[in-house]
Design a protein around this motif. Structure first.
Motif, mmCIF file in Angstrom:
data_model
loop_
_atom_site.group_PDB
_atom_site.id
_atom_site.type_symbol
_atom_site.label_atom_id
_atom_site.label_comp_id
_atom_site.label_asym_id
_atom_site.label_seq_id
_atom_site.Cartn_x
_atom_site.Cartn_y
_atom_site.Cartn_z
ATOM 1 N N ALA A 153 0.853 -1.183 0.000
ATOM 2 C CA ALA A 153 0.000 0.000 0.000
ATOM 3 C C ALA A 153 0.890 1.234 0.000
ATOM 4 O O ALA A 153 1.931 1.270 0.670
ATOM 5 C CB ALA A 153 -0.893 -0.009 1.234
ATOM 6 N N CYS A 154 0.491 2.242 -0.749
ATOM 7 C CA CYS A 154 1.323 3.443 -0.824
ATOM 8 C C CYS A 154 0.450 4.678 -0.998
ATOM 9 O O CYS A 154 -0.725 4.584 -1.360
ATOM 10 C CB CYS A 154 2.324 3.343 -1.969
ATOM 11 S SG CYS A 154 1.586 3.223 -3.599
ATOM 12 N N VAL A 155 1.047 5.824 -0.736
ATOM 13 C CA VAL A 155 0.351 7.094 -0.899
ATOM 14 C C VAL A 155 0.374 7.476 -2.373
ATOM 15 O O VAL A 155 1.426 7.398 -3.021
ATOM 16 C CB VAL A 155 1.020 8.186 -0.041
ATOM 17 C CG1 VAL A 155 0.343 9.533 -0.254
ATOM 18 C CG2 VAL A 155 0.991 7.790 1.426
ATOM 19 N N ALA A 156 -0.766 7.890 -2.894
ATOM 20 C CA ALA A 156 -0.843 8.270 -4.304
ATOM 21 C C ALA A 156 0.064 9.471 -4.567
ATOM 22 O O ALA A 156 0.174 10.381 -3.737
ATOM 23 C CB ALA A 156 -2.280 8.601 -4.683
ATOM 24 N N ILE A 157 0.694 9.473 -5.711
ATOM 25 C CA ILE A 157 1.611 10.552 -6.069
ATOM 26 C C ILE A 157 0.915 11.903 -6.027
ATOM 27 O O ILE A 157 1.481 12.894 -5.545
ATOM 28 C CB ILE A 157 2.244 10.276 -7.447
ATOM 29 C CG1 ILE A 157 3.327 9.194 -7.298
ATOM 30 C CG2 ILE A 157 2.806 11.544 -8.083
ATOM 31 C CD1 ILE A 157 3.943 8.720 -8.599
ATOM 32 N N VAL A 186 9.123 9.315 -12.555
ATOM 33 C CA VAL A 186 9.298 10.686 -13.035
ATOM 34 C C VAL A 186 8.135 11.069 -13.944
ATOM 35 O O VAL A 186 7.544 12.151 -13.817
ATOM 36 C CB VAL A 186 10.643 10.842 -13.777
ATOM 37 C CG1 VAL A 186 10.715 12.183 -14.497
ATOM 38 C CG2 VAL A 186 11.799 10.720 -12.800
ATOM 39 N N SER A 187 7.790 10.189 -14.867
ATOM 40 C CA SER A 187 6.701 10.471 -15.804
ATOM 41 C C SER A 187 5.375 10.671 -15.077
ATOM 42 O O SER A 187 4.581 11.550 -15.429
ATOM 43 C CB SER A 187 6.575 9.332 -16.825
ATOM 44 O OG SER A 187 7.756 9.197 -17.582
ATOM 45 N N GLU A 188 5.144 9.868 -14.053
ATOM 46 C CA GLU A 188 3.886 9.976 -13.309
ATOM 47 C C GLU A 188 3.834 11.252 -12.486
ATOM 48 O O GLU A 188 2.781 11.905 -12.396
ATOM 49 C CB GLU A 188 3.700 8.748 -12.419
ATOM 50 C CG GLU A 188 2.334 8.661 -11.751
ATOM 51 C CD GLU A 188 1.177 8.414 -12.716
ATOM 52 O OE1 GLU A 188 0.011 8.514 -12.272
ATOM 53 O OE2 GLU A 188 1.436 8.121 -13.902
#
Length: 348
Positions: A153-157, A186-188
């Motif tokens: 689980a991760c925090v959305a960019i 980087v692209s995201e």
């Protein structure tokens, strides 16, 4: 000293950046102040640190690096003369002492990290605030392959960018960057910034040296060129292996001998040792020290915005800065590329 501009920010920085992760472990506060004084005398205007420093990370010393820089800023009165960069730690169960292990890159954690860094640095603002490593699953620190089995689980960019944007509006940070990132990352970051009107990353701080040239082959160089994201190259001497000091004396004082062997095993790989020996022989054959050649090569790569150097002595710092004036002949560069072709990226 030569100067460059960070991304599309208009902020000018020295092509050589003073790295500080030894402050508080291998260097005392007095040592740190001496290095900072000398670096500015030589024209360095760019200082990089992180909330988790010094290394190797320990609960007893965490934050000391920023505190040493803060006491120097207060003593010298030179805050306006430097571009100050620091980093927020991302998720890592081994850093349980940083905010009690609550290291997700969400609003609460980033705000807490910024506030404590400002206090330690004794400043009202941070010029460049960087995400030390991604919130999501991504291969870093010696892992070379993406593993879907390690998804977490991760925090959305976009959520991370949103709080960074708020901190910009409040004047606590001025520009933002990433570190240990991938081409997709980087692209995201760029895509989400453009889609949602959020702040755009200006820099990427990634590993880059003669034994680790993955940046060239991962499409990051093209992505960063087209998106105006400056590379801040870290570990240009591969933890000292590219100075050949361990080749000359396996017991030489440095991170590879004073820290546990399993802390950064990638620099002990047989391929790294073999490549370092060949690069050292090439440098010496052309009248250069191994460190001088390794740094001169990094300093002159077209996509490197600034190279982060660190040292434990003023003599080392002087040699590292002096390498900026070294011009590598085309045949030397060709021989460097030949070594790389035979031993590609052993330190990645």
């Amino acid at each position: 000293m030569e100067y460059t501009t960070l991304g599309a920010t208009g902020v000018k920085v020295s092509k050589v950046c003073l790295g500080t992760m030894t402050f508080g472990e291998q260097n005392t506060e007095a040592d740190a102040h001496s290095q900072l004084d000398y670096a500015l005398e030589r024209g360095i205007s760019f200082i990089d640190t992180a909330e988790m420093y010094p290394v190797m990370p320990r609960a007893e010393t965490q934050g000391a690096t920023e505190r040493f820089i803060g006491s120097w800023l207060k003593r010298s009165g030179k805050r306006a003369g430097v571009v100050l960069a620091t980093k927020v730690a991302g998720p890592n169960p081994n850093l349980h002492w940083v905010r009690g292990g609550r290291n997700k890159l969400d609003a609460a954690n980033i705000r807490a990290a910024v506030e404590t860094s400002l206090q330690r640095l004794q400043t009202d603002y941070i010029d460049l605030y960087q995400l030390h490593w991604p919130s999501r699953n991504v291969p870093i620190f010696g892992a070379s392959a993406f593993d879907p089995g390690k998804e977490r689980a991760c925090v959305a960019i976009e959520d991370t960018l949103a709080v960074l944007g708020q901190l910009q509006q409040e004047g606590k940070i001025r520009h933002i960057g990433v570190s240990n990132e991938s081409c997709w990352g980087v692209s995201e970051f760029i895509k989400q910034a453009e889609l949602k009107g959020l702040p755009r990353i200006a820099t990427i701080q990634n590993l880059y040296n003669l034994t680790a040239r993955h940046f060239e082959t991962s499409l990051l160089d093209e992505t960063c060129f087209r998106e105006q994201v400056s590379l801040l190259a870290y570990s240009p001497l591969a933890f000292g292996q590219l100075t050949a000091k361990y080749l000359d004396n396996p017991k030489a004082h440095g991170r590879m001998t004073i820290f546990p062997a399993n802390w950064s095993p990638r620099y002990m790989r047989p391929g790294v040792l073999a490549a370092a020996a060949q690069y050292a022989a090439l440098a010496r054959a052309h009248g250069m020290t191994p460190a001088q050649m390794a740094l001169a090569w990094c300093y002159t790569r077209w996509f490197v915005g600034s190279t982060i150097i660190g040292a434990t002595t003023l003599a080392q710092l002087k040699e590292n800065i002096d390498a900026l004036g070294t011009v590598l002949a085309p045949d030397v560069v060709a021989q460097i590329d030949a070594i790389h072709a035979s031993l590609p990226n052993p330190g990645q």
